[in-house]
Motif scaffolding. Structure first.
Motif, PDB file in Angstrom:
ATOM      1  N   VAL A 168       0.840  -1.274  -0.114  1.00  0.00           N
ATOM      2  CA  VAL A 168       0.224  -0.163  -0.005  1.00  0.00           C
ATOM      3  C   VAL A 168       0.907   1.426   0.152  1.00  0.00           C
ATOM      4  O   VAL A 168       0.660   2.290  -0.843  1.00  0.00           O
ATOM      5  CB  VAL A 168      -0.970   0.011   1.144  1.00  0.00           C
ATOM      6  N   LEU A 169       1.954   1.276   0.780  1.00  0.00           N
ATOM      7  CA  LEU A 169       2.865   2.262   0.862  1.00  0.00           C
ATOM      8  C   LEU A 169       3.862   2.670  -0.363  1.00  0.00           C
ATOM      9  O   LEU A 169       4.692   3.382  -0.229  1.00  0.00           O
ATOM     10  CB  LEU A 169       3.484   2.142   2.202  1.00  0.00           C
ATOM     11  N   LEU A 170       3.893   1.556  -1.180  1.00  0.00           N
ATOM     12  CA  LEU A 170       4.614   1.783  -2.528  1.00  0.00           C
ATOM     13  C   LEU A 170       4.204   2.959  -3.106  1.00  0.00           C
ATOM     14  O   LEU A 170       5.189   3.500  -3.748  1.00  0.00           O
ATOM     15  CB  LEU A 170       4.520   0.863  -3.304  1.00  0.00           C
ATOM     16  N   ALA A 171       3.059   3.617  -3.001  1.00  0.00           N
ATOM     17  CA  ALA A 171       2.697   4.791  -3.710  1.00  0.00           C
ATOM     18  C   ALA A 171       3.486   5.958  -3.150  1.00  0.00           C
ATOM     19  O   ALA A 171       3.324   7.152  -3.755  1.00  0.00           O
ATOM     20  CB  ALA A 171       1.241   4.834  -3.611  1.00  0.00           C
ATOM     21  N   VAL A 172       4.054   6.038  -2.052  1.00  0.00           N
ATOM     22  CA  VAL A 172       4.603   7.117  -1.359  1.00  0.00           C
ATOM     23  C   VAL A 172       5.988   6.878  -1.324  1.00  0.00           C
ATOM     24  O   VAL A 172       6.530   5.833  -1.770  1.00  0.00           O
ATOM     25  CB  VAL A 172       4.069   7.341   0.098  1.00  0.00           C
ATOM     26  N   GLU A 173       6.920   7.751  -0.797  1.00  0.00           N
ATOM     27  CA  GLU A 173       8.199   7.691  -0.804  1.00  0.00           C
ATOM     28  C   GLU A 173       8.482   6.421  -0.044  1.00  0.00           C
ATOM     29  O   GLU A 173       7.955   6.086   1.273  1.00  0.00           O
ATOM     30  CB  GLU A 173       8.776   8.807  -0.412  1.00  0.00           C
ATOM     31  N   PHE A 174       9.911   5.580  -0.051  1.00  0.00           N
ATOM     32  CA  PHE A 174      10.331   4.711   0.630  1.00  0.00           C
ATOM     33  C   PHE A 174      10.548   5.355   2.150  1.00  0.00           C
ATOM     34  O   PHE A 174      10.354   4.524   2.957  1.00  0.00           O
ATOM     35  CB  PHE A 174      11.521   4.236   0.065  1.00  0.00           C
ATOM     36  N   ARG A 175      11.032   6.520   2.113  1.00  0.00           N
ATOM     37  CA  ARG A 175      11.693   7.068   3.314  1.00  0.00           C
ATOM     38  C   ARG A 175      10.093   7.095   4.587  1.00  0.00           C
ATOM     39  O   ARG A 175      10.297   6.866   5.718  1.00  0.00           O
ATOM     40  CB  ARG A 175      11.740   8.488   3.431  1.00  0.00           C
ATOM     41  N   THR A 176       9.144   7.305   3.819  1.00  0.00           N
ATOM     42  CA  THR A 176       7.682   7.267   4.887  1.00  0.00           C
ATOM     43  C   THR A 176       7.399   5.752   5.199  1.00  0.00           C
ATOM     44  O   THR A 176       7.022   5.698   6.359  1.00  0.00           O
ATOM     45  CB  THR A 176       6.598   7.596   3.747  1.00  0.00           C
ATOM     46  N   THR A 177       7.733   4.830   4.197  1.00  0.00           N
ATOM     47  CA  THR A 177       7.741   3.493   4.893  1.00  0.00           C
ATOM     48  C   THR A 177       8.552   3.115   6.067  1.00  0.00           C
ATOM     49  O   THR A 177       8.178   2.652   6.962  1.00  0.00           O
ATOM     50  CB  THR A 177       8.003   2.430   3.681  1.00  0.00           C
ATOM     51  N   CYS A 178       9.769   3.672   6.064  1.00  0.00           N
ATOM     52  CA  CYS A 178      10.791   3.461   6.916  1.00  0.00           C
ATOM     53  C   CYS A 178      10.499   4.114   8.498  1.00  0.00           C
ATOM     54  O   CYS A 178      10.502   3.603   9.365  1.00  0.00           O
ATOM     55  CB  CYS A 178      11.994   4.020   6.655  1.00  0.00           C
ATOM     56  N   LEU A 179       9.567   5.419   8.067  1.00  0.00           N
ATOM     57  CA  LEU A 179       9.125   5.854   9.519  1.00  0.00           C
ATOM     58  C   LEU A 179       8.139   5.384   9.961  1.00  0.00           C
ATOM     59  O   LEU A 179       8.007   5.337  11.297  1.00  0.00           O
ATOM     60  CB  LEU A 179       8.866   7.495   8.905  1.00  0.00           C
ATOM     61  N   VAL A 180       7.126   4.678   8.949  1.00  0.00           N
ATOM     62  CA  VAL A 180       6.049   3.992   9.828  1.00  0.00           C
ATOM     63  C   VAL A 180       6.535   3.055  10.494  1.00  0.00           C
ATOM     64  O   VAL A 180       6.014   2.453  11.553  1.00  0.00           O
ATOM     65  CB  VAL A 180       5.169   3.600   8.624  1.00  0.00           C
ATOM     66  N   ALA A 181       7.499   2.207   9.568  1.00  0.00           N
ATOM     67  CA  ALA A 181       8.083   0.953  10.447  1.00  0.00           C
ATOM     68  C   ALA A 181       8.915   1.527  11.835  1.00  0.00           C
ATOM     69  O   ALA A 181       8.757   0.444  12.906  1.00  0.00           O
ATOM     70  CB  ALA A 181       9.186   0.272   9.626  1.00  0.00           C
ATOM     71  N   ALA A 182       9.251   2.449  11.758  1.00  0.00           N
ATOM     72  CA  ALA A 182      10.071   2.899  12.962  1.00  0.00           C
ATOM     73  C   ALA A 182       9.111   3.214  14.267  1.00  0.00           C
ATOM     74  O   ALA A 182       9.280   3.064  15.399  1.00  0.00           O
ATOM     75  CB  ALA A 182      10.955   4.402  12.874  1.00  0.00           C
ATOM     76  N   GLY A 183       7.819   3.762  13.719  1.00  0.00           N
ATOM     77  CA  GLY A 183       6.859   4.090  14.719  1.00  0.00           C
ATOM     78  C   GLY A 183       6.469   2.680  15.356  1.00  0.00           C
ATOM     79  O   GLY A 183       6.027   2.426  16.499  1.00  0.00           O
ATOM     80  N   ILE A 184       6.238   1.577  14.657  1.00  0.00           N
ATOM     81  CA  ILE A 184       5.726   0.411  14.920  1.00  0.00           C
ATOM     82  C   ILE A 184       6.768  -0.238  15.922  1.00  0.00           C
ATOM     83  O   ILE A 184       6.238  -0.678  16.946  1.00  0.00           O
ATOM     84  CB  ILE A 184       5.560  -0.851  13.799  1.00  0.00           C
ATOM     85  N   PHE A 185       8.124  -0.111  15.883  1.00  0.00           N
ATOM     86  CA  PHE A 185       9.097  -0.482  16.744  1.00  0.00           C
ATOM     87  C   PHE A 185       9.053   0.346  17.931  1.00  0.00           C
ATOM     88  O   PHE A 185       9.367  -0.115  19.137  1.00  0.00           O
ATOM     89  CB  PHE A 185      10.473  -0.578  15.805  1.00  0.00           C
ATOM     90  N   GLY A 186       8.589   1.477  17.755  1.00  0.00           N
ATOM     91  CA  GLY A 186       8.146   2.285  19.139  1.00  0.00           C
ATOM     92  C   GLY A 186       7.383   1.857  20.051  1.00  0.00           C
ATOM     93  O   GLY A 186       7.409   1.881  21.219  1.00  0.00           O
ATOM     94  N   LEU A 187       6.214   1.151  19.301  1.00  0.00           N
ATOM     95  CA  LEU A 187       5.118   0.852  19.978  1.00  0.00           C
ATOM     96  C   LEU A 187       5.528  -0.686  20.746  1.00  0.00           C
ATOM     97  O   LEU A 187       5.384  -0.847  22.184  1.00  0.00           O
ATOM     98  CB  LEU A 187       4.188   0.341  19.322  1.00  0.00           C
ATOM     99  N   VAL A 188       6.459  -1.427  20.052  1.00  0.00           N
ATOM    100  CA  VAL A 188       7.193  -2.722  20.775  1.00  0.00           C
ATOM    101  C   VAL A 188       7.837  -2.106  21.928  1.00  0.00           C
ATOM    102  O   VAL A 188       7.927  -2.765  23.067  1.00  0.00           O
ATOM    103  CB  VAL A 188       7.949  -3.359  19.693  1.00  0.00           C
ATOM    104  N   LEU A 189       8.458  -1.043  21.936  1.00  0.00           N
ATOM    105  CA  LEU A 189       9.500  -0.614  22.833  1.00  0.00           C
ATOM    106  C   LEU A 189       8.521  -0.142  24.212  1.00  0.00           C
ATOM    107  O   LEU A 189       8.873  -0.480  25.209  1.00  0.00           O
ATOM    108  CB  LEU A 189      10.296   0.568  22.511  1.00  0.00           C
ATOM    109  N   VAL A 190       7.640   0.441  23.759  1.00  0.00           N
ATOM    110  CA  VAL A 190       6.488   0.981  24.954  1.00  0.00           C
ATOM    111  C   VAL A 190       5.792  -0.196  25.621  1.00  0.00           C
ATOM    112  O   VAL A 190       5.858  -0.256  26.908  1.00  0.00           O
ATOM    113  CB  VAL A 190       5.630   2.037  24.285  1.00  0.00           C
TER     114      VAL A 190
END
Length: 411
Positions: A168-190
């Motif tokens: 789904v995120l292929l339509a946006v920049e790759f950097r956006t996908t990376c930032l979304v992934a970083a947010g998911i790992f932030g959830l795991v951390l919390v």
């Protein structure tokens, strides 16, 4: 009779086990959101040559699997919780780096960070599950092998959600996908900072180096790790060789997300029944069979490159068959192999031994991915034949080592 591990049974497991499984789920969502599309970003987005892409992917896997020995030994020394939390922080830093850079040195730095994060996170979770699984098995619950199978299923649910979200995120920049992934790992951390137990019963060993010494003295385990490493190299071809096969068959990599969805569906439906069957038959049977089935997956694609299918066969059939058969082989061999590590370790320095198992695979991937990347091109059958032969050799080695009269490998 032990309780059969089904997804609905997760809620009946002890809280530490449920937290580990939930963390594995979220961790895999974030991982598969980015990594399956990394090769396409490197080649199409950044214009890197195929052999450079192979090196980058090999470095990523080696920094993950190759450094598992460090993460496992740290888990033995300091416990599961602090190592798990550190892994989350490092993974966030890695994806933020990938989001911020377009240079090869920056990409390498980001891939090393994301890989090392898993080298911390995964041995910690695996060690926790190994200890909790032994408690459950001793108490008449599910076996440790079945718990590892359930862990694989939960992880594959994450690998099902990740590629879909990534597509789904292929339509946006790759950097956006990376930032979304970083947010998911932030959830795991919390989640783990809030609820992970500070001491759930794992043994705190006296030093990091003691674990490494124990691994190096354990010849039976080292033989097992060397033979098992080829399965990780084989699985890594989902990221390196599979996109090339899709290019051959269809002229694009658009179906890559679909292939990862197919892989997740196969694992979710077949992993637990196959792990239960493998547990009944024993490691001496299940391990060689799993490797042989995985070899068949590569043989099917090799055959397709040398003898193209008739027009009535769908173009994606070889790739789909590769994905299905490879994951069936992994389902047979993986949980049994993970269950075998603590006995081979003598139930001491378990984290270091899990780390060494993954590190051996990481070295195999670093060397093998570079070689395979140099040989891979649409329609080339040689790399697929070489991987077929390598897996068959490991299957034969495991069969012979398991049947030695004196101290069989899987006994």
């Amino acid at each position: 009779m032990p309780t059969r591990p089904k997804l609905r049974a997760v809620r009946t497991l002890p809280p530490p086990v449920r937290l580990f499984l939930l963390s594995q789920l979220a961790f895999n969502v974030g991982f598969y959101l980015v990594v399956p599309f990394l090769a396409a970003h490197l080649s199409s987005g950044l214009g890197l040559a195929g052999w450079v892409v192979g090196i980058v992917l090999g470095v990523r896997t080696f920094s993950q699997q190759g450094l598992f020995l460090v993460g496992g030994a740290l888990t033995d020394r300091f416990g599961v919780r602090p190592v798990l939390l550190t892994g989350c922080l490092v993974r966030i830093a890695g994806f933020c780096t990938l989001a911020a850079t377009t240079s090869l040195p920056g990409v390498l730095a980001g891939t090393v960070l994301t890989g090392f994060a898993a080298a911390l996170f995964s041995p910690a979770v695996e060690t926790g599950l190994a200890h909790e699984g032994r408690r459950l098995e001793d108490g008449g619950g599910i076996t440790r092998a079945e718990l590892f199978a359930l862990d694989d299923v939960v992880g594959k649910v994450g690998s099902l959600v990740g590629p879909v979200l990534g597509a789904v995120l292929l339509a946006v920049e790759f950097r956006t996908t990376c930032l979304v992934a970083a947010g998911i790992f932030g959830l795991v951390l919390v989640l783990n900072a809030r609820w992970a137990p500070r001491d759930h019963g794992t043994v705190r060993e006296t030093s990091v180096s003691a674990g490494w010494s124990a691994v190096l003295r354990n010849r039976r385990f080292l033989l097992f790790a060397a033979l098992y490493s080829t399965l990780l190299l084989a699985y890594n071809q989902m990221y390196l060789a599979l996109p090339v096969e899709l290019e051959r068959a269809t002229g694009s990599q658009d179906a890559l997300g679909l292939m990862f969805v197919l892989a997740a569906v196969v694992t979710v439906t077949a992993q637990v029944p196959l792990a239960r069957w493998a547990r009944r038959r024993g490691a001496a049977t299940a391990l060689p069979l799993g490797f042989a089935v995985s070899a068949l997956a590569f043989g099917l694609v090799a055959a397709a490159t040398f003898a193209p299918a008739p027009g009535w066969v769908p173009a994606l059939a070889p790739a789909a068959a590769f994905v299905v058969v490879l994951h069936l082989g992994s389902a047979l061999a993986g949980p049994v192999a993970r269950d075998l590590v603590p006995p081979l370790a003598g139930e001491r320095y378990v984290g270091a031994h899990y780390g060494a198992l993954a590190s051996g695979g990481g070295l195999a991937v670093l060397l093998g991915s570079t070689a395979v990347g140099a040989l891979l091109e649409p329609g080339a059958g040689l790399p697929w034949l070489l991987l077929t032969a390598l897996l068959l050799a490991s299957a034969a080695g495991l069969a012979l080592a398991s049947r030695r009269p004196a101290r069989p490998l899987t006994g």
